[in-house]
Design a protein around this motif. Structure first.
Motif, PDB file in Angstrom:
ATOM      1  N   ASN A  43       2.916  31.921  10.316  1.00 12.16           N
ATOM      2  CA  ASN A  43       3.031  31.279   8.999  1.00 12.16           C
ATOM      3  C   ASN A  43       2.849  29.766   9.019  1.00 12.16           C
ATOM      4  OD1 ASN A  43       3.570  33.813   7.737  1.00 12.16           O
ATOM      5  ND2 ASN A  43       5.662  33.647   8.478  1.00 12.16           N
ATOM      6  N   ALA A  44       2.565  29.194  10.181  1.00  6.51           N
ATOM      7  CA  ALA A  44       2.313  27.749  10.254  1.00  6.51           C
ATOM      8  C   ALA A  44       0.805  27.498  10.151  1.00  6.51           C
ATOM      9  CB  ALA A  44       2.841  27.191  11.570  1.00  6.51           C
ATOM     10  N   LEU A  45       0.451  26.297   9.733  1.00  2.09           N
ATOM     11  CA  LEU A  45      -0.956  25.909   9.747  1.00  2.09           C
ATOM     12  C   LEU A  45      -1.350  25.565  11.181  1.00  2.09           C
ATOM     13  CD1 LEU A  45      -1.173  23.764   6.511  1.00  2.09           C
ATOM     14  CD2 LEU A  45      -1.999  26.093   6.857  1.00  2.09           C
ATOM     15  N   ILE A  46      -2.586  25.867  11.526  1.00  2.00           N
ATOM     16  CA  ILE A  46      -3.050  25.709  12.906  1.00  2.00           C
ATOM     17  C   ILE A  46      -4.147  24.652  12.946  1.00  2.00           C
ATOM     18  CG2 ILE A  46      -4.026  26.896  14.920  1.00  2.00           C
ATOM     19  CD1 ILE A  46      -1.254  27.891  13.880  1.00  2.00           C
ATOM     20  N   PRO A  47      -3.806  23.435  13.324  1.00  2.00           N
ATOM     21  CA  PRO A  47      -4.826  22.389  13.343  1.00  2.00           C
ATOM     22  C   PRO A  47      -5.660  22.335  14.614  1.00  2.00           C
ATOM     23  CG  PRO A  47      -2.680  21.443  13.806  1.00  2.00           C
ATOM     24  CD  PRO A  47      -2.465  22.919  13.541  1.00  2.00           C
ATOM     25  N   TYR A  48      -5.259  23.070  15.667  1.00  2.00           N
ATOM     26  CA  TYR A  48      -5.911  22.900  16.967  1.00  2.00           C
ATOM     27  C   TYR A  48      -6.308  24.216  17.632  1.00  2.00           C
ATOM     28  CZ  TYR A  48      -4.023  18.153  16.837  1.00  2.00           C
ATOM     29  OH  TYR A  48      -3.711  16.868  16.482  1.00  2.00           O
ATOM     30  N   GLU A  49      -7.324  24.073  18.465  1.00  2.00           N
ATOM     31  CA  GLU A  49      -7.642  25.057  19.486  1.00  2.00           C
ATOM     32  C   GLU A  49      -7.231  24.393  20.801  1.00  2.00           C
ATOM     33  OE1 GLU A  49     -11.423  27.696  21.032  1.00  2.00           O
ATOM     34  OE2 GLU A  49     -11.829  25.737  20.163  1.00  2.00           O
ATOM     35  N   TYR A  50      -6.761  25.186  21.758  1.00  2.00           N
ATOM     36  CA  TYR A  50      -6.202  24.632  22.980  1.00  2.00           C
ATOM     37  C   TYR A  50      -6.930  25.170  24.209  1.00  2.00           C
ATOM     38  CZ  TYR A  50      -2.396  23.675  19.770  1.00  2.00           C
ATOM     39  OH  TYR A  50      -1.651  23.251  18.699  1.00  2.00           O
ATOM     40  N   ALA A  74      -2.901  33.852  27.967  1.00  2.00           N
ATOM     41  CA  ALA A  74      -3.842  32.751  28.217  1.00  2.00           C
ATOM     42  C   ALA A  74      -3.309  31.952  29.393  1.00  2.00           C
ATOM     43  CB  ALA A  74      -3.990  31.877  26.983  1.00  2.00           C
ATOM     44  N   MET A  75      -4.146  31.816  30.402  1.00  2.19           N
ATOM     45  CA  MET A  75      -3.755  31.076  31.597  1.00  2.19           C
ATOM     46  C   MET A  75      -4.760  29.958  31.836  1.00  2.19           C
ATOM     47  SD  MET A  75      -4.614  33.897  34.484  1.00  2.19           S
ATOM     48  CE  MET A  75      -5.978  35.012  34.252  1.00  2.19           C
ATOM     49  N   GLU A  76      -4.648  29.309  32.971  1.00  2.00           N
ATOM     50  CA  GLU A  76      -5.510  28.183  33.300  1.00  2.00           C
ATOM     51  C   GLU A  76      -6.980  28.526  33.054  1.00  2.00           C
ATOM     52  OE1 GLU A  76      -1.720  27.813  35.521  1.00  2.00           O
ATOM     53  OE2 GLU A  76      -3.191  29.450  35.428  1.00  2.00           O
ATOM     54  N   ASP A  77      -7.668  27.554  32.448  1.00  2.00           N
ATOM     55  CA  ASP A  77      -9.104  27.658  32.195  1.00  2.00           C
ATOM     56  C   ASP A  77      -9.450  28.530  30.993  1.00  2.00           C
ATOM     57  OD1 ASP A  77     -11.294  26.304  33.276  1.00  2.00           O
ATOM     58  OD2 ASP A  77     -12.003  28.035  34.397  1.00  2.00           O
ATOM     59  N   TRP A  78      -8.443  28.926  30.190  1.00  2.00           N
ATOM     60  CA  TRP A  78      -8.681  29.764  29.020  1.00  2.00           C
ATOM     61  C   TRP A  78      -8.486  28.934  27.760  1.00  2.00           C
ATOM     62  CZ3 TRP A  78      -6.901  35.484  29.028  1.00  2.00           C
ATOM     63  CH2 TRP A  78      -7.339  36.118  30.193  1.00  2.00           C
ATOM     64  N   TRP A  79      -9.136  29.353  26.711  1.00  2.00           N
ATOM     65  CA  TRP A  79      -8.981  28.774  25.375  1.00  2.00           C
ATOM     66  C   TRP A  79      -8.075  29.681  24.571  1.00  2.00           C
ATOM     67  CZ3 TRP A  79     -11.122  24.135  24.090  1.00  2.00           C
ATOM     68  CH2 TRP A  79     -12.061  23.613  24.984  1.00  2.00           C
ATOM     69  N   VAL A  80      -7.252  29.092  23.691  1.00  2.00           N
ATOM     70  CA  VAL A  80      -6.318  29.901  22.919  1.00  2.00           C
ATOM     71  C   VAL A  80      -6.021  29.233  21.579  1.00  2.00           C
ATOM     72  CG1 VAL A  80      -4.224  28.867  23.926  1.00  2.00           C
ATOM     73  CG2 VAL A  80      -4.170  31.238  23.097  1.00  2.00           C
ATOM     74  N   SER A  81      -5.848  30.061  20.577  1.00  2.00           N
ATOM     75  CA  SER A  81      -5.407  29.638  19.252  1.00  2.00           C
ATOM     76  C   SER A  81      -5.200  30.904  18.430  1.00  2.00           C
ATOM     77  CB  SER A  81      -6.457  28.732  18.575  1.00  2.00           C
ATOM     78  OG  SER A  81      -5.921  28.148  17.412  1.00  2.00           O
ATOM     79  N   ASP A  82      -4.734  30.759  17.216  1.00  2.00           N
ATOM     80  CA  ASP A  82      -4.820  31.834  16.233  1.00  2.00           C
ATOM     81  C   ASP A  82      -6.143  31.543  15.525  1.00  2.00           C
ATOM     82  OD1 ASP A  82      -4.835  33.210  13.759  1.00  2.00           O
ATOM     83  OD2 ASP A  82      -2.659  33.349  13.768  1.00  2.00           O
ATOM     84  N   TYR A  83      -7.195  32.213  15.953  1.00  2.00           N
ATOM     85  CA  TYR A  83      -8.537  31.841  15.511  1.00  2.00           C
ATOM     86  C   TYR A  83      -8.783  32.107  14.037  1.00  2.00           C
ATOM     87  CZ  TYR A  83      -9.649  30.489  20.186  1.00  2.00           C
ATOM     88  OH  TYR A  83      -9.647  29.821  21.380  1.00  2.00           O
ATOM     89  N   GLN A  84      -8.180  33.131  13.502  1.00  3.44           N
ATOM     90  CA  GLN A  84      -8.313  33.365  12.063  1.00  3.44           C
ATOM     91  C   GLN A  84      -7.752  32.172  11.291  1.00  3.44           C
ATOM     92  OE1 GLN A  84      -7.588  37.334  10.115  1.00  3.44           O
ATOM     93  NE2 GLN A  84      -5.725  36.274   9.480  1.00  3.44           N
ATOM     94  N   ALA A  85      -6.581  31.727  11.670  1.00  3.02           N
ATOM     95  CA  ALA A  85      -5.958  30.578  11.006  1.00  3.02           C
ATOM     96  C   ALA A  85      -6.734  29.297  11.278  1.00  3.02           C
ATOM     97  CB  ALA A  85      -4.510  30.436  11.472  1.00  3.02           C
ATOM     98  N   PHE A  86      -7.174  29.096  12.509  1.00  2.00           N
ATOM     99  CA  PHE A  86      -7.895  27.881  12.903  1.00  2.00           C
ATOM    100  C   PHE A  86      -9.202  27.737  12.128  1.00  2.00           C
ATOM    101  CE2 PHE A  86     -10.918  25.796  15.916  1.00  2.00           C
ATOM    102  CZ  PHE A  86     -10.311  24.550  15.989  1.00  2.00           C
TER     103      PHE A  86
END
Length: 188
Positions: A43-50, A74-86
């Motif tokens: 339910n939070a806004l997602i300003p970033y991909e990590y 998600a471990m080292e060298d991976w990208w992660v976010s809530d992509y739908q929200a992002f």
């Protein structure tokens, strides 16, 4: 933080000059979180991909009955976010929790778009990484739909052998869609 690790990650796909990498690095901000902290809350806004420099995270959703469903780790060298929200600029439907202390590099949606426009090599990098992510997601869904628990467990071991030592068995069971007891039978 080790921003040079990001350069190595990108250069597995596209080469960068020092000037190009300086531009790339200028768009990222560093984040450090402790074990058990939320990177993203539902339910939070997602300003970033990590991008994960160090650490391990869990991406999950909790259903209306309170049961947690783990979509990915998600471990080292991976990208992660809530992509739908992002990508859609909507509230998150997922939570991302640190399972270990984490060091991350974050890029905003607008900065990612600007960077891809300014540096076509990064656009190529993003496209190729996204395609690999779609393939991995498709394989995971098909495995959940068509494979038995033992096959899913064996695939997990083959794909992510290092996670076996880093994750509690209860989280592996949840990721595989089996009970802790079923996992214990598979594990022995």
């Amino acid at each position: 933080m080790n921003i040079h690790l990001l350069r190595s990650h990108i250069e597995k796909i596209v080469p960068l000059s020092d000037e190009e990498f300086a531009l790339v690095a200028s768009y990222f901000v560093e984040r450090s979180l402790k074990k058990h902290q939320f990177l993203v809350r539902e339910n939070a806004l997602i300003p970033y991909e990590y991008w994960v420099v160090h650490g391990l995270l869990k991406v999950s959703q909790t259903d209306s009955s309170g049961k947690e469903h783990i979509l990915q780790f998600a471990m080292e060298d991976w990208w992660v976010s809530d992509y739908q929200a992002f990508f859609l600029h909507k509230e998150a439907t997922l939570s991302i929790t640190c399972l270990e202390d984490c060091q991350l590099l974050a890029i905003s949606y607008d900065d990612k778009e600007k960077l891809c426009d300014e540096l076509p090599k990064i656009n190529t990098f993003v496209r190729k990484k996204s395609n690999m992510g779609y393939i991995a997601l498709q394989k995971r869904i098909l495995s959940l739909l068509s494979n038995d628990a033992r096959t899913r467990y064996e695939q997990f071991l083959e794909l992510y052998p290092s996670l076996l030592q880093r994750l509690p068995k209860s989280l592996i069971a949840s990721y595989l869609g089996v009970s802790r007891e079923t996992l214990s039978r598979l594990y022995s």
